[in-house]
Write an enzyme that holds these catalytic residues in place. Structure first.
Site, short mmCIF file in Angstrom:
data_model
loop_
_atom_site.label_atom_id
_atom_site.label_comp_id
_atom_site.label_asym_id
_atom_site.label_seq_id
_atom_site.Cartn_x
_atom_site.Cartn_y
_atom_site.Cartn_z
N ARG A 3 0.89 -1.22 0.07
CA ARG A 3 0.00 0.05 -0.11
C ARG A 3 0.85 1.22 0.06
O ARG A 3 0.65 2.30 -0.62
CB ARG A 3 -0.80 -0.05 1.31
N ILE A 33 -10.81 5.74 0.79
CA ILE A 33 -10.50 4.38 0.33
C ILE A 33 -9.10 4.50 -0.36
O ILE A 33 -8.50 3.29 -0.19
CB ILE A 33 -11.65 3.66 -0.45
N ASP A 66 -10.73 -4.29 6.99
CA ASP A 66 -10.04 -4.94 7.89
C ASP A 66 -10.98 -5.71 8.97
O ASP A 66 -10.70 -6.87 9.48
CB ASP A 66 -9.05 -3.98 8.69
N ARG A 69 -12.63 -8.69 7.38
CA ARG A 69 -11.77 -9.93 7.55
C ARG A 69 -11.65 -10.31 8.81
O ARG A 69 -11.77 -11.73 9.01
CB ARG A 69 -10.27 -9.44 6.97
N HIS A 93 -4.29 1.18 8.42
CA HIS A 93 -4.68 0.28 7.48
C HIS A 93 -3.68 -0.36 6.52
O HIS A 93 -3.57 -0.24 5.39
CB HIS A 93 -5.77 0.96 6.55
N MET A 144 -13.99 -5.19 -1.00
CA MET A 144 -13.81 -3.68 -0.68
C MET A 144 -15.17 -3.04 -1.07
O MET A 144 -15.76 -1.94 -0.47
CB MET A 144 -12.87 -3.30 -1.48
N1 LIG Z 1 -9.41 1.00 2.07
C1 LIG Z 1 -9.62 -0.38 1.54
O1 LIG Z 1 -9.67 -1.42 2.22
C2 LIG Z 1 -9.08 -0.72 0.16
C3 LIG Z 1 -9.31 -1.80 -0.55
C4 LIG Z 1 -9.30 -2.18 -1.89
C5 LIG Z 1 -8.50 -1.32 -2.50
N2 LIG Z 1 -8.19 0.16 -1.94
C6 LIG Z 1 -7.72 1.13 -2.89
O2 LIG Z 1 -8.72 1.38 -3.66
C7 LIG Z 1 -8.06 2.06 -4.75
C8 LIG Z 1 -8.79 1.72 -5.99
O3 LIG Z 1 -8.46 0.37 -6.45
P1 LIG Z 1 -8.86 -0.57 -7.32
O4 LIG Z 1 -8.34 -1.93 -7.14
O5 LIG Z 1 -10.43 -0.07 -7.65
O6 LIG Z 1 -8.04 0.05 -8.53
P2 LIG Z 1 -8.35 0.15 -10.20
O7 LIG Z 1 -7.05 0.41 -10.56
O8 LIG Z 1 -9.40 -1.06 -10.44
O9 LIG Z 1 -9.12 1.35 -10.23
C9 LIG Z 1 -8.83 2.87 -10.38
C10 LIG Z 1 -9.49 3.64 -10.74
O10 LIG Z 1 -9.06 5.06 -10.78
C11 LIG Z 1 -9.38 5.77 -11.81
N3 LIG Z 1 -8.37 6.87 -11.84
C12 LIG Z 1 -7.02 6.95 -12.17
N4 LIG Z 1 -6.42 8.04 -11.97
C13 LIG Z 1 -7.30 8.90 -11.60
C14 LIG Z 1 -7.65 10.36 -11.57
N5 LIG Z 1 -6.43 11.20 -11.63
N6 LIG Z 1 -8.85 10.80 -11.22
C15 LIG Z 1 -9.78 10.19 -10.96
N7 LIG Z 1 -9.89 8.80 -11.15
C16 LIG Z 1 -8.51 8.06 -11.62
C17 LIG Z 1 -8.92 4.78 -12.91
O11 LIG Z 1 -9.32 5.03 -14.35
C18 LIG Z 1 -9.63 3.50 -12.43
O12 LIG Z 1 -11.11 3.35 -13.02
C19 LIG Z 1 -6.55 1.90 -4.52
O13 LIG Z 1 -5.86 2.94 -4.05
C20 LIG Z 1 -6.56 0.76 -3.70
O14 LIG Z 1 -5.38 0.52 -2.95
C21 LIG Z 1 -8.37 0.40 -0.75
#
Ligand SMILES: NC(=O)c1ccc[n+]([C@@H]2O[C@H](COP(=O)([O-])OP(=O)(O)OC[C@H]3O[C@@H](n4cnc5c(N)ncnc54)[C@H](O)[C@@H]3O)[C@@H](O)[C@H]2O)c1
Length: 230
Positions: A3, A33, A66, A69, A93, A144
């Protein structure tokens, strides 16, 4: 990719999105997130402070996955229905900053120490487990979405005046020496209504708390530094 590796990519995105939030919806509840949440929440706070819109009651790091899980793994080990399980998860996290408090889990199961250690590690490494299982094809998305929906729903219940809505979240906090910390939070009509303390910890959890503080502190400081220098 951990992360924290995501920092360089996501810090800039979070900063620009938060600048837009401050301009177009300054009173919104913001559920962060984007990882690393330990740094992106402090980045958001700094952006909002500079814009004059910061309200610590309205900024949340979403740590619900978290909790999901921890509940699921505990239910499996304790052989109890997952819908009856409650486990607070505190700290942050990422990795060891995720501290599930299985000593406070209900229903009580009196699991042996080895099981508690294994459950703690599995909760901390849950994200990596999914990434490895997907073998380069992404991270936790469906779980998520479920966790995000749970937390957003809890926020909406709070806004609508439903009493006693409590979820764990990474928020501005004074329950430890750190300016942000995840713990149980009561959600109300203005966002955070009350940040609850940690409650009684086992010796194992006390050790975990001590170990996580330096890492979480560094991640928070990294976020604040990024927001103020770029
Ligand atoms: N908090 C949590 O428990 C948790 C869990 C899972 C994922 N995440 C986080 O969520 C985020 C997204 O994960 P994901 O698996 O959906 O990723 P992903 O790559 O599938 O999706 C990311 C999205 O963001 C968009 N994007 C990229 N740059 C951008 C910008 N400048 N402005 C707006 N949108 C933009 C992309 O087009 C894409 O659709 C990541 O940071 C990941 O680490 C957090």
């Amino acid at each position: 990719m951990t992360r924290d590796d995501l920092f360089n990519i996501n810090a800039g995105i979070v900063k620009s999105l938060c600048t837009a939030i401050a301009k177009y919806c300054p009173n919104a509840l913001v559920n962060m997130i984007s990882n690393p949440v330990n740094s992106t929440v402090p980045i958001a706070a700094e952006v909002f402070k500079k814009a004059g819109t910061y309200d610590e009651k309205k900024l949340f790091g979403v740590t619900t996955l978290d909790v999901v899980r921890a509940k699921t793994f505990y239910a499996g080990k304790a052989k109890v229905p997952v819908e009856e399980v409650n486990v607070p998860v505190v700290g942050g996290h990422a990795g060891i900053t995720i501290l599930p408090l299985f000593s406070q889990a209900t229903p009580k199961a009196n699991l042996p120490d080895e099981d508690i250690k294994a459950l703690t590690k599995r909760t901390q490494d849950g994200g990596t487990e999914v990434v490895e299982a997907k073998a380069g094809k992404g991270s936790a998305t469906l779980s998520m979405a479920y966790a995000g929906a749970l937390f957003a729903d809890a926020c909406l219940k709070g806004l609508n005046g439903v009493p006693d809505v409590v979820e764990c979240s990474f928020v501005q906090s004074s329950i430890t020496e750190l300016p942000f910390f995840a713990s149980k939070v009561k959600l109300g009509k203005n966002g955070v209504d009350e940040v609850f303390g940690l409650g009684p910890l086992s010796d194992y959890e006390k050790q975990g708390l001590e170990s996580l503080i330096p890492e979480l502190k560094a991640s928070i400081e990294k976020g604040i530094k990024f927001a103020n220098q770029s």
